[in-house]
Design a protein around this motif. Structure first.
Motif, PDB file in Angstrom:
ATOM      1  N   ALA A 108      38.173  69.888  51.871  1.00 58.68           N
ATOM      2  CA  ALA A 108      38.176  68.686  52.705  1.00 58.68           C
ATOM      3  C   ALA A 108      36.762  68.165  52.942  1.00 58.68           C
ATOM      4  O   ALA A 108      36.502  66.960  52.852  1.00 58.68           O
ATOM      5  N   VAL A 109      35.835  69.067  53.263  1.00 61.21           N
ATOM      6  CA  VAL A 109      34.456  68.635  53.505  1.00 61.21           C
ATOM      7  C   VAL A 109      33.883  67.984  52.252  1.00 61.21           C
ATOM      8  O   VAL A 109      33.199  66.953  52.318  1.00 61.21           O
ATOM      9  N   THR A 110      34.170  68.571  51.099  1.00 56.36           N
ATOM     10  CA  THR A 110      33.670  68.024  49.840  1.00 56.36           C
ATOM     11  C   THR A 110      34.231  66.636  49.574  1.00 56.36           C
ATOM     12  O   THR A 110      33.497  65.697  49.230  1.00 56.36           O
ATOM     13  N   GLN A 111      35.528  66.497  49.726  1.00 60.05           N
ATOM     14  CA  GLN A 111      36.155  65.205  49.465  1.00 60.05           C
ATOM     15  C   GLN A 111      35.646  64.119  50.407  1.00 60.05           C
ATOM     16  O   GLN A 111      35.370  62.995  49.986  1.00 60.05           O
ATOM     17  N   LEU A 112      35.520  64.463  51.664  1.00 60.09           N
ATOM     18  CA  LEU A 112      35.155  63.450  52.656  1.00 60.09           C
ATOM     19  C   LEU A 112      33.673  63.108  52.645  1.00 60.09           C
ATOM     20  O   LEU A 112      33.270  62.114  53.256  1.00 60.09           O
ATOM     21  N   ARG A 129      33.710  73.134  64.520  1.00 58.01           N
ATOM     22  CA  ARG A 129      33.562  71.673  64.440  1.00 58.01           C
ATOM     23  C   ARG A 129      32.104  71.291  64.222  1.00 58.01           C
ATOM     24  O   ARG A 129      31.793  70.433  63.405  1.00 58.01           O
ATOM     25  N   ARG A 130      31.215  71.930  64.959  1.00 61.32           N
ATOM     26  CA  ARG A 130      29.788  71.628  64.825  1.00 61.32           C
ATOM     27  C   ARG A 130      29.310  71.916  63.402  1.00 61.32           C
ATOM     28  O   ARG A 130      28.562  71.119  62.815  1.00 61.32           O
ATOM     29  N   ARG A 183      34.159  60.215  61.416  1.00 63.53           N
ATOM     30  CA  ARG A 183      35.462  59.858  62.012  1.00 63.53           C
ATOM     31  C   ARG A 183      36.586  60.601  61.303  1.00 63.53           C
ATOM     32  O   ARG A 183      37.465  61.187  61.941  1.00 63.53           O
ATOM     33  N   HIS A 184      36.568  60.581  59.979  1.00 63.39           N
ATOM     34  CA  HIS A 184      37.667  61.190  59.237  1.00 63.39           C
ATOM     35  C   HIS A 184      37.605  62.712  59.275  1.00 63.39           C
ATOM     36  O   HIS A 184      38.649  63.380  59.265  1.00 63.39           O
ATOM     37  N   LEU A 185      36.399  63.266  59.339  1.00 61.99           N
ATOM     38  CA  LEU A 185      36.295  64.708  59.533  1.00 61.99           C
ATOM     39  C   LEU A 185      36.908  65.124  60.870  1.00 61.99           C
ATOM     40  O   LEU A 185      37.539  66.175  60.969  1.00 61.99           O
ATOM     41  N   GLN A 186      36.702  64.318  61.894  1.00 59.07           N
ATOM     42  CA  GLN A 186      37.271  64.650  63.196  1.00 59.07           C
ATOM     43  C   GLN A 186      38.795  64.640  63.143  1.00 59.07           C
ATOM     44  O   GLN A 186      39.458  65.512  63.725  1.00 59.07           O
ATOM     45  N   LEU A 187      39.359  63.675  62.422  1.00 60.26           N
ATOM     46  CA  LEU A 187      40.813  63.650  62.252  1.00 60.26           C
ATOM     47  C   LEU A 187      41.279  64.907  61.525  1.00 60.26           C
ATOM     48  O   LEU A 187      42.302  65.515  61.884  1.00 60.26           O
ATOM     49  N   PHE A 188      40.563  65.290  60.487  1.00 59.88           N
ATOM     50  CA  PHE A 188      40.904  66.511  59.746  1.00 59.88           C
ATOM     51  C   PHE A 188      40.841  67.731  60.650  1.00 59.88           C
ATOM     52  O   PHE A 188      41.741  68.579  60.645  1.00 59.88           O
ATOM     53  N   LEU A 189      39.764  67.843  61.446  1.00 60.46           N
ATOM     54  CA  LEU A 189      39.620  68.997  62.330  1.00 60.46           C
ATOM     55  C   LEU A 189      40.738  69.046  63.366  1.00 60.46           C
ATOM     56  O   LEU A 189      41.233  70.131  63.699  1.00 60.46           O
TER      57      LEU A 189
END
Length: 242
Positions: free
Chosen positions: A157-161, A92-93, A179-185
């Motif tokens: 996902a990282v690229t898109q977001l 996550r980090r 916020r949206h990365l956290q939802l993805f994770l």
């Protein structure tokens, strides 16, 4: 022309070089691939002559921005793995650190004129790939990362977001990214709440999909949504679209 092995620099010259690379990265994110070299020199606090002493042309400067981004990401992956007591927290980090590098904004800008087989790029890419693989392997071994996810899935996902929204009016873009990365994770964690279509995507598979690369508008343009190229783990070479 890209120089493979720049000469050893004095401390003050090295600081100038690092400031130029940092300023170029910021300018590329904000203004795109045609960012003014004069503006980059101004941001770095150096004269134009100093910039050209270090980098013969735009291509060489972008080459070194690419190397810098990959090195920073690999360093962050290593630090997360060494310092976090929990494997999924390490992953996550790293993901949030990659977002801070604005990988999505940079990937389509750094590909132009890049040689993916350049020895420096290959070495930097391999180091970064290895560090991400280790983070994911640790999280998977701990029982927290679902088994149907591979590195390619993560980097798509990282690229898109982290791709900027069209226009420049969204002042809280970075807040939405995290916020949206956290939802993805959360969706990567076990137990899996659904069955994913298709199969897990490796980085090597993404790199083989050269025919899927699509043109993409520069950050801040008003063009419509387009298929987003996926970076060669931040080498700057877009290799697949989703």
């Amino acid at each position: 022309m890209v120089t493979a092995h720049p000469p050893r620099l004095r401390a003050d010259a090295l600081r100038n070089r690092e400031r130029i690379i940092a300023a170029a990265r910021e300018a590329l994110v904000e203004h795109g691939a045609e960012s003014s070299l004069d503006e980059i020199a101004r941001r770095a606090g150096v004269g134009n002559a100093t910039l050209y002493r270090h980098f013969a042309d735009r291509r060489e400067l972008i080459h070194h921005v690419t190397l810098s981004v990959m090195a920073r990401l690999a360093d962050r992956a290593e630090a997360a793995r060494a310092e976090e007591p929990d494997a999924f927290r390490s992953l996550r980090r790293f993901v949030h650190a990659a977002a801070d590098e604005r990988v999505g904004a940079l990937c389509t800008l750094l590909e132009e004129g890049m040689d993916p087989g350049h020895p420096e790029l290959v070495a930097a890419r391999d180091r970064l790939d290895e560090q991400i693989e280790r983070l994911m392997a640790d999280a998977r071994a701990s029982g927290q990362l679902r088994d149907d996810i591979a590195v390619g899935d993560l980097m798509v996902a990282v690229t898109q977001l982290t791709r900027p929204l069209p226009g420049k009016g969204c002042a809280v873009f970075d807040q939405f990214v995290h916020r949206h990365l956290q939802l993805f994770l959360d969706g990567l964690m076990t137990p899996a709440r659904s069955e994913l279509p298709g199969s897990a995507v490796t980085l090597e598979e993404l790199r083989r999909q050269k025919g899927c690369t699509a043109a993409d508008p520069a950050p801040g343009s008003d063009s419509g949504s387009a298929a987003q190229p996926v970076p060669d783990t931040a080498t700057g070479r877009a290799t697949a679209s989703v």
